[in-house]
Design a protein around this motif. Sequence first.
Motif, PDB file in Angstrom:
ATOM      1  N   TYR A   1       0.838  -1.208   0.000  1.00 42.98           N
ATOM      2  CA  TYR A   1       0.000   0.000   0.000  1.00 42.98           C
ATOM      3  C   TYR A   1       0.870   1.253   0.000  1.00 42.98           C
ATOM      4  O   TYR A   1       0.633   2.195  -0.772  1.00 42.98           O
ATOM      5  CB  TYR A   1      -0.912  -0.024   1.228  1.00 42.98           C
ATOM      6  N   VAL A   2       1.887   1.287   0.859  1.00 39.30           N
ATOM      7  CA  VAL A   2       2.769   2.455   0.939  1.00 39.30           C
ATOM      8  C   VAL A   2       3.559   2.612  -0.347  1.00 39.30           C
ATOM      9  O   VAL A   2       3.660   3.713  -0.913  1.00 39.30           O
ATOM     10  CB  VAL A   2       3.727   2.319   2.149  1.00 39.30           C
ATOM     11  N   ARG A   3       4.125   1.505  -0.828  1.00 42.71           N
ATOM     12  CA  ARG A   3       4.965   1.566  -2.028  1.00 42.71           C
ATOM     13  C   ARG A   3       4.191   2.068  -3.246  1.00 42.71           C
ATOM     14  O   ARG A   3       4.744   2.757  -4.108  1.00 42.71           O
ATOM     15  CB  ARG A   3       5.542   0.171  -2.296  1.00 42.71           C
ATOM     16  N   ASP A   4       2.913   1.727  -3.344  1.00 40.56           N
ATOM     17  CA  ASP A   4       2.116   2.099  -4.516  1.00 40.56           C
ATOM     18  C   ASP A   4       1.450   3.471  -4.389  1.00 40.56           C
ATOM     19  O   ASP A   4       0.788   3.926  -5.324  1.00 40.56           O
ATOM     20  CB  ASP A   4       1.035   1.036  -4.763  1.00 40.56           C
ATOM     21  N   HIS A   5       1.608   4.127  -3.249  1.00 35.91           N
ATOM     22  CA  HIS A   5       0.958   5.431  -3.041  1.00 35.91           C
ATOM     23  C   HIS A   5       1.702   6.512  -3.845  1.00 35.91           C
ATOM     24  O   HIS A   5       2.927   6.558  -3.862  1.00 35.91           O
ATOM     25  CB  HIS A   5       0.975   5.787  -1.553  1.00 35.91           C
ATOM     26  N   PRO A   6       0.958   7.398  -4.518  1.00 41.21           N
ATOM     27  CA  PRO A   6       1.608   8.449  -5.331  1.00 41.21           C
ATOM     28  C   PRO A   6       2.572   9.319  -4.519  1.00 41.21           C
ATOM     29  O   PRO A   6       3.619   9.728  -5.039  1.00 41.21           O
ATOM     30  CB  PRO A   6       0.418   9.278  -5.846  1.00 41.21           C
ATOM     31  N   GLN A   7       2.226   9.609  -3.280  1.00 42.24           N
ATOM     32  CA  GLN A   7       3.099  10.484  -2.489  1.00 42.24           C
ATOM     33  C   GLN A   7       4.373   9.774  -2.021  1.00 42.24           C
ATOM     34  O   GLN A   7       5.352  10.426  -1.670  1.00 42.24           O
ATOM     35  CB  GLN A   7       2.333  11.046  -1.283  1.00 42.24           C
ATOM     36  N   PHE A   8       4.362   8.436  -2.035  1.00 44.08           N
ATOM     37  CA  PHE A   8       5.608   7.730  -1.733  1.00 44.08           C
ATOM     38  C   PHE A   8       6.590   7.925  -2.886  1.00 44.08           C
ATOM     39  O   PHE A   8       7.793   8.073  -2.670  1.00 44.08           O
ATOM     40  CB  PHE A   8       5.355   6.240  -1.494  1.00 44.08           C
ATOM     41  N   LEU A   9       6.056   7.948  -4.107  1.00 48.97           N
ATOM     42  CA  LEU A   9       6.913   8.232  -5.262  1.00 48.97           C
ATOM     43  C   LEU A   9       7.478   9.646  -5.166  1.00 48.97           C
ATOM     44  O   LEU A   9       8.652   9.890  -5.487  1.00 48.97           O
ATOM     45  CB  LEU A   9       6.112   8.065  -6.559  1.00 48.97           C
ATOM     46  N   THR A  10       6.662  10.578  -4.686  1.00 55.08           N
ATOM     47  CA  THR A  10       7.147  11.950  -4.476  1.00 55.08           C
ATOM     48  C   THR A  10       8.292  11.957  -3.468  1.00 55.08           C
ATOM     49  O   THR A  10       9.335  12.601  -3.687  1.00 55.08           O
ATOM     50  CB  THR A  10       6.001  12.839  -3.951  1.00 55.08           C
ATOM     51  N   LEU A  11       8.107  11.251  -2.369  1.00 55.36           N
ATOM     52  CA  LEU A  11       9.151  11.169  -1.343  1.00 55.36           C
ATOM     53  C   LEU A  11      10.406  10.498  -1.898  1.00 55.36           C
ATOM     54  O   LEU A  11      11.539  10.925  -1.616  1.00 55.36           O
ATOM     55  CB  LEU A  11       8.617  10.380  -0.140  1.00 55.36           C
ATOM     56  N   HIS A  12      10.187   9.478  -2.701  1.00 58.27           N
ATOM     57  CA  HIS A  12      11.293   8.763  -3.344  1.00 58.27           C
ATOM     58  C   HIS A  12      12.099   9.726  -4.218  1.00 58.27           C
ATOM     59  O   HIS A  12      13.345   9.741  -4.181  1.00 58.27           O
ATOM     60  CB  HIS A  12      10.697   7.620  -4.177  1.00 58.27           C
ATOM     61  N   ASN A  13      11.407  10.545  -5.012  1.00 56.98           N
ATOM     62  CA  ASN A  13      12.086  11.503  -5.894  1.00 56.98           C
ATOM     63  C   ASN A  13      12.821  12.584  -5.095  1.00 56.98           C
ATOM     64  O   ASN A  13      13.916  13.022  -5.482  1.00 56.98           O
ATOM     65  CB  ASN A  13      11.079  12.145  -6.848  1.00 56.98           C
ATOM     66  N   LEU A  14      12.208  13.026  -3.997  1.00 50.45           N
ATOM     67  CA  LEU A  14      12.867  14.017  -3.149  1.00 50.45           C
ATOM     68  C   LEU A  14      14.172  13.465  -2.582  1.00 50.45           C
ATOM     69  O   LEU A  14      15.188  14.166  -2.534  1.00 50.45           O
ATOM     70  CB  LEU A  14      11.928  14.429  -2.000  1.00 50.45           C
ATOM     71  N   ALA A  15      14.147  12.187  -2.155  1.00 45.46           N
ATOM     72  CA  ALA A  15      15.365  11.558  -1.625  1.00 45.46           C
ATOM     73  C   ALA A  15      16.427  11.442  -2.705  1.00 45.46           C
ATOM     74  O   ALA A  15      17.621  11.653  -2.445  1.00 45.46           O
ATOM     75  CB  ALA A  15      15.028  10.185  -1.051  1.00 45.46           C
ATOM     76  N   THR A  16      16.006  11.139  -3.938  1.00 44.62           N
ATOM     77  CA  THR A  16      16.957  11.026  -5.054  1.00 44.62           C
ATOM     78  C   THR A  16      17.655  12.357  -5.307  1.00 44.62           C
ATOM     79  O   THR A  16      18.855  12.394  -5.628  1.00 44.62           O
ATOM     80  CB  THR A  16      16.209  10.565  -6.328  1.00 44.62           C
ATOM     81  N   ASN A  17      16.932  13.449  -5.143  1.00 42.68           N
ATOM     82  CA  ASN A  17      17.508  14.779  -5.388  1.00 42.68           C
ATOM     83  C   ASN A  17      18.340  15.300  -4.218  1.00 42.68           C
ATOM     84  O   ASN A  17      19.202  16.166  -4.400  1.00 42.68           O
ATOM     85  CB  ASN A  17      16.388  15.783  -5.689  1.00 42.68           C
ATOM     86  N   LYS A  18      18.075  14.802  -3.005  1.00 35.86           N
ATOM     87  CA  LYS A  18      18.687  15.404  -1.818  1.00 35.86           C
ATOM     88  C   LYS A  18      19.631  14.485  -1.050  1.00 35.86           C
ATOM     89  O   LYS A  18      20.145  14.872   0.005  1.00 35.86           O
ATOM     90  CB  LYS A  18      17.582  15.882  -0.857  1.00 35.86           C
ATOM     91  N   PHE A  19      19.892  13.247  -1.530  1.00 35.57           N
ATOM     92  CA  PHE A  19      20.634  12.299  -0.694  1.00 35.57           C
ATOM     93  C   PHE A  19      22.067  12.756  -0.403  1.00 35.57           C
ATOM     94  O   PHE A  19      22.637  12.435   0.641  1.00 35.57           O
ATOM     95  CB  PHE A  19      20.623  10.896  -1.324  1.00 35.57           C
ATOM     96  N   LYS A  20      22.657  13.540  -1.321  1.00 37.55           N
ATOM     97  CA  LYS A  20      24.037  13.975  -1.081  1.00 37.55           C
ATOM     98  C   LYS A  20      24.126  14.999   0.057  1.00 37.55           C
ATOM     99  O   LYS A  20      25.194  15.208   0.624  1.00 37.55           O
ATOM    100  CB  LYS A  20      24.637  14.551  -2.358  1.00 37.55           C
ATOM    101  N   LEU A  21      22.998  15.632   0.364  1.00 38.25           N
ATOM    102  CA  LEU A  21      22.988  16.605   1.453  1.00 38.25           C
ATOM    103  C   LEU A  21      22.728  15.960   2.815  1.00 38.25           C
ATOM    104  O   LEU A  21      22.882  16.603   3.848  1.00 38.25           O
ATOM    105  CB  LEU A  21      21.903  17.658   1.201  1.00 38.25           C
ATOM    106  N   MET A  22      22.296  14.715   2.807  1.00 35.86           N
ATOM    107  CA  MET A  22      21.943  14.036   4.065  1.00 35.86           C
ATOM    108  C   MET A  22      23.179  13.755   4.895  1.00 35.86           C
ATOM    109  O   MET A  22      24.255  13.464   4.351  1.00 35.86           O
ATOM    110  CB  MET A  22      21.226  12.715   3.768  1.00 35.86           C
ATOM    111  N   ASN A  23      23.004  13.799   6.227  1.00 35.78           N
ATOM    112  CA  ASN A  23      24.122  13.373   7.071  1.00 35.78           C
ATOM    113  C   ASN A  23      24.223  11.851   7.030  1.00 35.78           C
ATOM    114  O   ASN A  23      23.342  11.158   6.498  1.00 35.78           O
ATOM    115  CB  ASN A  23      23.972  13.895   8.504  1.00 35.78           C
ATOM    116  N   ASP A  24      25.278  11.283   7.604  1.00 36.27           N
ATOM    117  CA  ASP A  24      25.562   9.852   7.465  1.00 36.27           C
ATOM    118  C   ASP A  24      24.434   8.988   8.038  1.00 36.27           C
ATOM    119  O   ASP A  24      24.016   8.003   7.418  1.00 36.27           O
ATOM    120  CB  ASP A  24      26.883   9.506   8.158  1.00 36.27           C
TER     121      ASP A  24
END
Length: 767
Positions: free
Chosen positions: A91-114
């Motif tokens: 259910y979570v994986r197929d939710h449209p907003q999970f894809l949004t969160l997924h894309n946000l992580a793809t764009n911001k992962f280099k800024l994340m702390n360890d």
Amino acid sequence: MKKTPVFLDSLVTNMLRLRAICPFSWRVFQFRPISCEPLIIQMNKCTDEEQIFDFIERNKAILSEKQVGCAFDMLWKLQKQKTSLLKNAEYVRDHPQFLTLHNLATNKFKLMNDNTLVNVLYVTQQFAGEAHDPLVEALVTEAWRRLERFDIKLLSEFSSCLADQRLYFSPLMGKIADIVHRNLETTQDLSSLSVLMVNISSLISRHFQQQLVKKTELLFDTIDSSEVNVAKSIAKFLRNVRYRYQPLLERCNNVFLSNVDHLDLDSISKILSVYKFLQFNSFEFIIMAKKKLTEMIPLCNHPASFVKLFVALGPIAGPEEKKQVTSVLHKHLDSYKPLELLKITQELTFLHFQRKEFFAKLRELLLSYLKNSFIPTEVSVLVCAISLLPSPHLDEVGISRIEAVLPQCDLNNLSSFATSVLRWIQHDHMYLDNMTAKQLKLLQKLDHYGRQRLQHSNSLDLLRKELKSLKGNTFPESLLEEMIATLQHFMDDINYINVGEIASFISSTDYLSTLLLDRIASVVVQQIEKIHPFTIPAIIRPFSVLNYDPPQRDEFLGTCVQHLNSYLGILDPFILVFLGFSLATLEYFPEDLLKAIFNIKFLARLDSQLESIGGMDGTQQQIYKMLAEVLGGINCVKASVLTPYYHKVDFECILDKRKKPLPYGSHNIALGQLPEMPWESNIEIVGSRLPPGAERIALEFLDSKALCRNIPHMKGKSAMKKRHLEILGYRVIQISQFEWNSMALSTKDARMDYLRECIFGEVKLCL
């Protein structure tokens, strides 16, 4: 028009220059909301996934990398509270907003702390639907780049992410192993280290294994007695590296015993599996596990959970528990995987389960899996399960599947295949003419690949890894000599580290190699201070089983016993009794050991562990009936007699001074019943004393296990029993299976004459 102040011109110019020179820094210092806290606080107040997704939809344009990480963390925390993880994960994986969160992580992962980076990786893997998620790949690559600065806790978490992806042999896992090795001396966090030990266990050297074990011993006292997960990881590590290190296993076992009320089905199942694999005995844990598992039977409805329960409880269950678990088993049969089906088949065989329609369905499932399997271990598992069924016949498709995987098989697979084929040849009568030739040809191929693998062995350490999962008594006869020759070739490499494992394997082969046993005795005498005392029973066992005294017998046995003396009080009762038994077969009776066994407290512990023994097999029943004819009636022979000192004799009769059989009383023991009390007075002559000139005869039937496999040399147990019975006044007649089944005794009349000669003649049977 007003001019811009000079200092502002200068500031803007400098900022533009900075942006041109260092675009990464510009991204880091871009404008953000004044405070991240309000958004994170709002997120932490969410009570279900929909609230999280609504929050993401409203704030996706302004979410920082920290808030993205928090959203992943909240989603996973909510998932762990659910009863059906798979359903909610989809259910979570197929939710449209999970894809949004997924894309946000793809764009911001280099800024994340360890910490955020590794946590997002872990949560993403739990929800991942694709085999190769681009975000997972990007996160792993970024973590690899930062690897050297991870602390041990974060390193262990990252290694678990790699383990979830089955990357046990990857260069990245090798890099983690190197970091652990370099920092081992300063490491103080056993919780994190134990996880790392499990995940890197496939890559480390024997020397590194020893270093990790020593470090674990040093740090063990730093953990709380409730740290079950740490103890489980340590036990799993020892299983992975196939190292039965008694001191650590004992300490882990104590943690499990202290927390048994908090152990779930999965934990108990895994602990019992580790104990079985490492041949570690803990009667206290088995009793507690049996009670706990029995309580779970009515609550266990999921197929995967039930097979764990069935396999864990089966070997230790009583009659009532066995009825309960078998009644539920058939409901989930279609849901089980190959390894689970093997475990089910093994347990059903052990429980003597008999339902034709159930076995027919089980056979159909196993064959369908086999036709689509190409992995050697899986094919081996399926073939083994089929061979255990009441009708073990395998068709040409099955045989061709075995032949296809033979070049990839290790000794364990080859041995398993050979055992299965021999079962088919023994039971398969319907296809005798056509199929037996193909089965014999398959045995020849198994022999060829087995010899090839042994001949290509270039070190004892590598060979030992395969020996640990092998049982010598199931090893094909044709390969056993080659195996012993290979061990003799590496004889000089036997040392204090591996002597216990080599001794255990030799014990199970029934093959007498004086060269190997002499080497084991020599290593023990020379390196005894480096050998752990709990390894001593396993080292003594092959000398006892094979009835062999090394040249330095007294020094060897004395050294072993002295090394173990201070630990006699804490040994498991069964191990202590078997140690005493092993030494007794060698006619060695150390005083301290006798005092430890013949002690009221010890006997009370032992009493709670004793189990009853079974009845006679078909061959013994055949002999029983013939003896009744030879001796003049069924009242002239006793079956399953229990003597003083509790030796069980297969058959007993008494002859007077004129060699005439004396009858027993009317309540002679029936076939299959338990023996009576020692020399119970059911004989016409009162008491156990015999008339002048009379003799009491013990007749023993010896199966193939009573002799060494390579030469007709009686093993220690049978030899000791014969000595003891003679001391009790018996004339002992031992009938070898090979003699009884020989061409010379192929008819009933020949066997009757043979028994008459043994009983009434002067000749004692020689093996």
